[in-house]
Design a protein around this motif. Structure first.
Motif, PDB file in Angstrom:
ATOM      1  N   VAL B 210     -77.899 -38.700   6.516  1.00 47.82           N
ATOM      2  CA  VAL B 210     -78.963 -39.544   5.967  1.00 47.82           C
ATOM      3  C   VAL B 210     -79.269 -40.667   6.956  1.00 47.82           C
ATOM      4  O   VAL B 210     -80.424 -40.957   7.267  1.00 47.82           O
ATOM      5  CB  VAL B 210     -78.560 -40.153   4.608  1.00 47.82           C
ATOM      6  N   GLY B 211     -78.194 -41.255   7.488  1.00 44.21           N
ATOM      7  CA  GLY B 211     -78.373 -42.342   8.443  1.00 44.21           C
ATOM      8  C   GLY B 211     -79.159 -41.890   9.666  1.00 44.21           C
ATOM      9  O   GLY B 211     -79.999 -42.619  10.179  1.00 44.21           O
ATOM     10  N   VAL B 212     -78.875 -40.679  10.116  1.00 40.45           N
ATOM     11  CA  VAL B 212     -79.531 -40.182  11.316  1.00 40.45           C
ATOM     12  C   VAL B 212     -80.986 -39.806  11.049  1.00 40.45           C
ATOM     13  O   VAL B 212     -81.869 -40.110  11.835  1.00 40.45           O
ATOM     14  CB  VAL B 212     -78.770 -38.962  11.893  1.00 40.45           C
ATOM     15  N   PHE B 213     -81.245 -39.135   9.905  1.00 39.07           N
ATOM     16  CA  PHE B 213     -82.553 -38.516   9.718  1.00 39.07           C
ATOM     17  C   PHE B 213     -83.493 -39.296   8.803  1.00 39.07           C
ATOM     18  O   PHE B 213     -84.687 -39.358   9.062  1.00 39.07           O
ATOM     19  CB  PHE B 213     -82.389 -37.100   9.165  1.00 39.07           C
ATOM     20  N   ALA B 214     -82.959 -39.821   7.706  1.00 39.85           N
ATOM     21  CA  ALA B 214     -83.855 -40.362   6.684  1.00 39.85           C
ATOM     22  C   ALA B 214     -84.237 -41.810   6.971  1.00 39.85           C
ATOM     23  O   ALA B 214     -83.532 -42.525   7.677  1.00 39.85           O
ATOM     24  CB  ALA B 214     -83.194 -40.253   5.320  1.00 39.85           C
ATOM     25  N   SER B 215     -85.381 -42.224   6.412  1.00 36.65           N
ATOM     26  CA  SER B 215     -85.773 -43.617   6.581  1.00 36.65           C
ATOM     27  C   SER B 215     -85.255 -44.470   5.424  1.00 36.65           C
ATOM     28  O   SER B 215     -85.106 -45.674   5.551  1.00 36.65           O
ATOM     29  CB  SER B 215     -87.290 -43.729   6.689  1.00 36.65           C
ATOM     30  N   LYS B 216     -85.007 -43.821   4.291  1.00 38.37           N
ATOM     31  CA  LYS B 216     -84.526 -44.577   3.137  1.00 38.37           C
ATOM     32  C   LYS B 216     -83.351 -43.859   2.487  1.00 38.37           C
ATOM     33  O   LYS B 216     -83.192 -42.647   2.620  1.00 38.37           O
ATOM     34  CB  LYS B 216     -85.636 -44.719   2.093  1.00 38.37           C
ATOM     35  N   LEU B 217     -82.573 -44.623   1.764  1.00 38.27           N
ATOM     36  CA  LEU B 217     -81.445 -44.058   1.057  1.00 38.27           C
ATOM     37  C   LEU B 217     -81.541 -44.409  -0.423  1.00 38.27           C
ATOM     38  O   LEU B 217     -81.836 -45.545  -0.776  1.00 38.27           O
ATOM     39  CB  LEU B 217     -80.138 -44.642   1.629  1.00 38.27           C
ATOM     40  N   LEU B 218     -81.366 -43.382  -1.248  1.00 37.42           N
ATOM     41  CA  LEU B 218     -81.290 -43.636  -2.684  1.00 37.42           C
ATOM     42  C   LEU B 218     -79.894 -43.222  -3.117  1.00 37.42           C
ATOM     43  O   LEU B 218     -79.562 -42.036  -3.111  1.00 37.42           O
ATOM     44  CB  LEU B 218     -82.359 -42.825  -3.429  1.00 37.42           C
ATOM     45  N   TYR B 219     -79.084 -44.220  -3.441  1.00 39.89           N
ATOM     46  CA  TYR B 219     -77.719 -43.907  -3.882  1.00 39.89           C
ATOM     47  C   TYR B 219     -77.689 -43.922  -5.408  1.00 39.89           C
ATOM     48  O   TYR B 219     -77.978 -44.927  -6.037  1.00 39.89           O
ATOM     49  CB  TYR B 219     -76.710 -44.906  -3.312  1.00 39.89           C
ATOM     50  N   LEU B 220     -77.376 -42.749  -5.948  1.00 40.06           N
ATOM     51  CA  LEU B 220     -77.485 -42.559  -7.387  1.00 40.06           C
ATOM     52  C   LEU B 220     -76.098 -42.385  -7.991  1.00 40.06           C
ATOM     53  O   LEU B 220     -75.248 -41.682  -7.425  1.00 40.06           O
ATOM     54  CB  LEU B 220     -78.315 -41.296  -7.646  1.00 40.06           C
ATOM     55  N   ASP B 221     -75.851 -43.074  -9.092  1.00 37.40           N
ATOM     56  CA  ASP B 221     -74.650 -42.773  -9.874  1.00 37.40           C
ATOM     57  C   ASP B 221     -75.001 -43.041 -11.337  1.00 37.40           C
ATOM     58  O   ASP B 221     -74.631 -44.052 -11.914  1.00 37.40           O
ATOM     59  CB  ASP B 221     -73.463 -43.609  -9.415  1.00 37.40           C
TER      60      ASP B 221
END
Lengths: 281, 256
Positions: B210-221
């Motif tokens: 995710v760090g390498v490819f994505a522009s945003k992170l959605l951390y779901l729990d």
């Protein structure tokens, strides 16, 4: 040689043979196409279940002294929707839903036959089919209903393939899967009632399952599977009617055994031709 | 207080969405939006509701509470489903004897096209182009069941891409791909995202990618723990609290 061709010409000149060949071919065609879809969706036995409902429908028709097709057709289509609804809403596997509807059909038929008395012999003739006694009216309705089934399959071909392969993906690509599923089981209901005339209630599911299973041994694609199933199915009906007439054999059983022979041949061929190939290509 | 104004440019807009299976809430009060060109990595532990969220976004489930819109309107008003490309988890493909060719499977990504009957040749070209893009044009006439797991996965990626979607939803796409193919695939996604502004939601267990490819992170729990830029996530306390104290160094270091 000339004797043989005269024989065939004479055979084809009989009105009841013409009617049987024409109606039989149409019914064999739609059975094979629906069969490919149903077997892949693990609904092989829906034909068996609905044919048992047909038994109940025929018994009810004879009991009420109404033409059995008029009673069976709506009853079977209604039951096919019942199976779908049970499988969908009642937290039940499809095969259990089929089993329930099927047993109600048989039990109701036996009950009616017992109460009504007297028509057991008529009922018996429906169990094993009597395509050679098909009337002009029945031929016409068979052709019309077959064309309806055929047109629906052609029109919704891509949607049907998508649902058959992966229903969730089909829904996620905007297909109204509920509508297609409803259509498919209704078409199956119509087909089962028509097939009763060809091979009888007892053997209806064979005409749905065998051509499809033959095709899967040889098919190079989904369309290809439908073509192979259609060819073997129609050929089996034509050859079965011919053989049974020439050799005085039961027609329905001849058709089913020819289909079974095709399946065994295709199965053997596929086993042999697969052996040299490595499992991972 | 919730602000229900949907911006025109929102590709995805989720507002106060909850979902319950048999009265057990698996997602609660989810709100986020995505703009065109966003590349969102969706991560979270098993049972965190990632798949449920994906199914809600695809219109396969209806939320118990809240509203959800795709391209500015609810799912029932969405006419052109070709705007969404979907790659399900591998597990959906269960029958290895299914008699379909690769070309037949890939063309299923075009079924939603309502005027397809008049454009059969165009569709065939789209299938050919996509197979070429993924380097599997030689598999076109092969039966799907005769392929290896990695080849099958590329076929399903092709099915997701064939309609030239504006939004790609990918559920763990990299499983079953060998390292080389995997790198090519992420390169392809990067190009689609940068050159054609395709928006992407990528479900993954691999936070590093995710760090390498994505522009945003959605951390779901079950609820949204974090939604924002990956760099911000690295700097935030969430990182250490979720992944342990050494994670910051291991995961965020890859991102440069």
């Amino acid at each position: 040689m000339s004797m043989n061709s005269i024989g065939i010409a004479e055979f084809l000149s009989y009105g009841f043979i013409q009617r049987a060949l024409i109606a039989g071919s149409f019914i064999a065609l739609i059975c094979s196409l629906l069969g490919v879809i149903l077997v892949l969706r693990r609904l092989s036995l829906i034909g068996d279940g609905l044919s048992h409902v047909t038994f109940g429908g025929v018994a009810l028709g004879l009991f009420l002294n109404v033409y059995p097709l008029y009673v069976s057709l709506p009853l079977v289509v209604f039951s096919s929707l019942g199976i779908l609804r049970l499988a969908d809403k009642a937290r039940m596997y499809g095969d259990a839903a089929i089993g329930i509807v099927s047993s109600i059909g048989i039990a109701a038929g036996v009950m009616l036959a017992s109460i009504g008395g007297g028509f057991n012999i008529d009922l018996f003739s429906y169990l094993f089919g009597n395509i050679l006694s098909i009337s002009e009216y029945e031929v016409a309705s068979s052709i019309m209903l077959s064309l309806l089934v055929l047109a629906t399959i052609v029109f919704y071909f891509n949607e049907i393939l998508s649902i058959t392969f992966d229903e969730e993906f089909a829904r996620a690509s905007g297909i109204n899967t509920g509508r297609i599923n409803t259509l498919l089981v209704m078409l199956t209901g119509i087909t089962v009632v028509l097939t009763m005339k060809v091979v009888g209630i007892m053997l209806t599911s064979a005409l749905l399952i065998l051509p499809a299973s033959t095709a899967f041994q040889l098919a190079r694609g989904f369309r290809n599977a439908m073509v192979i199933a259609a060819i073997t199915s129609v050929f089996s009906v034509i050859a079965g009617i011919t053989l049974s007439f020439m050799m005085d054999l039961p027609t329905g059983a001849s058709i089913v055994l020819l289909n079974a022979a095709f399946f065994l041949a295709a199965f053997t061929y596929a086993q042999r031709s697969r052996k040299p190939a490595s499992p991972v290509r | 207080m919730r602000i229900d104004v949907i911006s025109i440019s929102d590709i995805v807009s989720v507002s106060g969405v909850s979902y319950a299976y048999n009265a057990v809430e698996v997602l609660s009060d989810i709100s986020f939006s995505m703009q065109q060109g966003d590349y969102v990595g969706l991560v979270g532990p098993n049972g965190s509701g990632k798949s449920t969220l994906i199914r809600l976004l695809l219109g396969l489930l209806a939320p118990s509470k809240g509203t959800l819109s795709i391209f500015g309107s609810p799912h029932r008003e969405l006419r052109n489903w070709n705007r969404i490309g979907y790659l399900p988890q591998k597990i959906h493909f269960l029958n290895p004897h299914f008699p379909s060719t690769v070309a037949e499977i890939v063309s299923l990504g075009l079924v939603a096209n309502s005027d397809r009957k008049s454009r059969a040749s165009e569709n065939r070209q789209a299938v050919d182009r996509t197979l070429e893009l993924l380097g599997i044009e030689d598999l076109k006439k092969k039966l799907i069941g005769s392929l290896s797991g990695g080849q099958q996965q590329r076929v399903f990626i092709a099915r997701a891409l064939v309609s030239s979607p504006e939004l790609l939803i990918l559920d763990e796409p990299a499983t079953a791909l060998d390292p080389g193919t995997r790198e090519n695939f992420f390169g392809l996604l990067h190009d689609l995202n940068h050159q054609q502004r395709v928006s992407i939601i990528l479900v993954t267990h691999d936070l590093g990618s995710v760090g390498v490819f994505a522009s945003k992170l959605l951390y779901l729990d079950k609820k949204i723990v974090f939604y924002g830029n990956f760099d911000e996530f690295c700097k935030s306390d969430h990182m250490a609290s979720v992944f342990g104290p050494s994670s910051q160094h291991i995961i965020c270091h890859k991102h440069d």
